[in-house]
Motif scaffolding. Sequence first.
Motif, PDB file in Angstrom:
ATOM      1  N   GLN A 128       0.825  -1.206   0.000  1.00  0.00           N
ATOM      2  CA  GLN A 128       0.000   0.000   0.000  1.00  0.00           C
ATOM      3  C   GLN A 128       0.861   1.258   0.000  1.00  0.00           C
ATOM      4  OE1 GLN A 128      -3.189  -0.197  -0.521  1.00  0.00           O
ATOM      5  NE2 GLN A 128      -3.164  -2.424  -0.414  1.00  0.00           N
ATOM      6  N   LEU A 129       1.959   1.214   0.755  1.00  0.00           N
ATOM      7  CA  LEU A 129       2.877   2.359   0.783  1.00  0.00           C
ATOM      8  C   LEU A 129       3.454   2.613  -0.603  1.00  0.00           C
ATOM      9  CD1 LEU A 129       4.508   4.533   2.290  1.00  0.00           C
ATOM     10  CD2 LEU A 129       6.239   2.771   2.711  1.00  0.00           C
ATOM     11  N   THR A 130       3.855   1.539  -1.282  1.00  0.00           N
ATOM     12  CA  THR A 130       4.414   1.678  -2.627  1.00  0.00           C
ATOM     13  C   THR A 130       3.389   2.277  -3.587  1.00  0.00           C
ATOM     14  OG1 THR A 130       5.919  -0.167  -2.253  1.00  0.00           O
ATOM     15  CG2 THR A 130       5.488   0.433  -4.538  1.00  0.00           C
ATOM     16  N   LEU A 131       2.151   1.810  -3.508  1.00  0.00           N
ATOM     17  CA  LEU A 131       1.112   2.359  -4.377  1.00  0.00           C
ATOM     18  C   LEU A 131       0.870   3.835  -4.078  1.00  0.00           C
ATOM     19  CD1 LEU A 131      -1.433  -0.603  -4.439  1.00  0.00           C
ATOM     20  CD2 LEU A 131       0.185   0.071  -6.221  1.00  0.00           C
ATOM     21  N   PHE A 132       0.922   4.214  -2.798  1.00  0.00           N
ATOM     22  CA  PHE A 132       0.772   5.623  -2.434  1.00  0.00           C
ATOM     23  C   PHE A 132       1.915   6.452  -3.001  1.00  0.00           C
ATOM     24  CE2 PHE A 132       1.947   9.091   0.427  1.00  0.00           C
ATOM     25  CZ  PHE A 132       0.804   9.879   0.314  1.00  0.00           C
ATOM     26  N   ILE A 133       3.150   5.935  -2.886  1.00  0.00           N
ATOM     27  CA  ILE A 133       4.320   6.661  -3.400  1.00  0.00           C
ATOM     28  C   ILE A 133       4.237   6.778  -4.920  1.00  0.00           C
ATOM     29  CG2 ILE A 133       6.840   6.637  -3.626  1.00  0.00           C
ATOM     30  CD1 ILE A 133       5.945   7.388  -0.842  1.00  0.00           C
ATOM     31  N   ALA A 155       1.468   6.951  -6.719  1.00  0.00           N
ATOM     32  CA  ALA A 155       0.469   7.985  -7.000  1.00  0.00           C
ATOM     33  C   ALA A 155       1.038   9.373  -6.708  1.00  0.00           C
ATOM     34  CB  ALA A 155      -0.790   7.739  -6.166  1.00  0.00           C
ATOM     35  N   PHE A 156       1.753   9.499  -5.589  1.00  0.00           N
ATOM     36  CA  PHE A 156       2.351  10.783  -5.244  1.00  0.00           C
ATOM     37  C   PHE A 156       3.413  11.179  -6.265  1.00  0.00           C
ATOM     38  CE2 PHE A 156       5.393  13.410  -2.742  1.00  0.00           C
ATOM     39  CZ  PHE A 156       4.547  14.496  -2.548  1.00  0.00           C
ATOM     40  N   LEU A 192      -0.632   0.914 -10.377  1.00  0.00           N
ATOM     41  CA  LEU A 192      -1.672   1.452  -9.507  1.00  0.00           C
ATOM     42  C   LEU A 192      -3.054   1.098 -10.053  1.00  0.00           C
ATOM     43  CD1 LEU A 192      -2.275   3.181  -7.013  1.00  0.00           C
ATOM     44  CD2 LEU A 192      -2.254   5.165  -8.499  1.00  0.00           C
TER      45      LEU A 192
END
Length: 138
Positions: free
Chosen positions: A2-7, A9-10, A122
């Motif tokens: 989840q952290l990787t997907l957030f990064i 997207a960011f 993503l």
Amino acid sequence: EQLTLFIIAFNAIWIAHDTDANHQEVLIEAEIKFQIAENFFCCFFSAELFIRFMAFQRKRNCLKDAWFVFDSALVLMMVLETWVMTMMLVILGTHSGGFGDASIIRIARLLRLSRMARMARLLRAVPELMILIKGMVA
């Protein structure tokens, strides 16, 4: 994950901001916030790729994983642009003007947009985004 997907997207949002706000051709001439962000993303994605590589029981199987190969190519381009090109410019003591019309650097800057391809990961993880995108396009 989840952290990787957030990064990811960011990073996509940051690339859009960087494209609009950063008018420098090379990273070492950009504002400090752009330098910090690029180095952060490069470190994060390099570390993530290393962790994924170490997770393979047989290391050569990483070449059979299409997502790993794809991400490796993106990280390689990112490392070349962020660290290698910057070190070359520092060692040579030049800036964008040292490359004549800086066409090589402009091409590298366009390649930065290819990192948006990470968004495919993503979209695969969150299929609802693809439905929303298709709805907006229609």
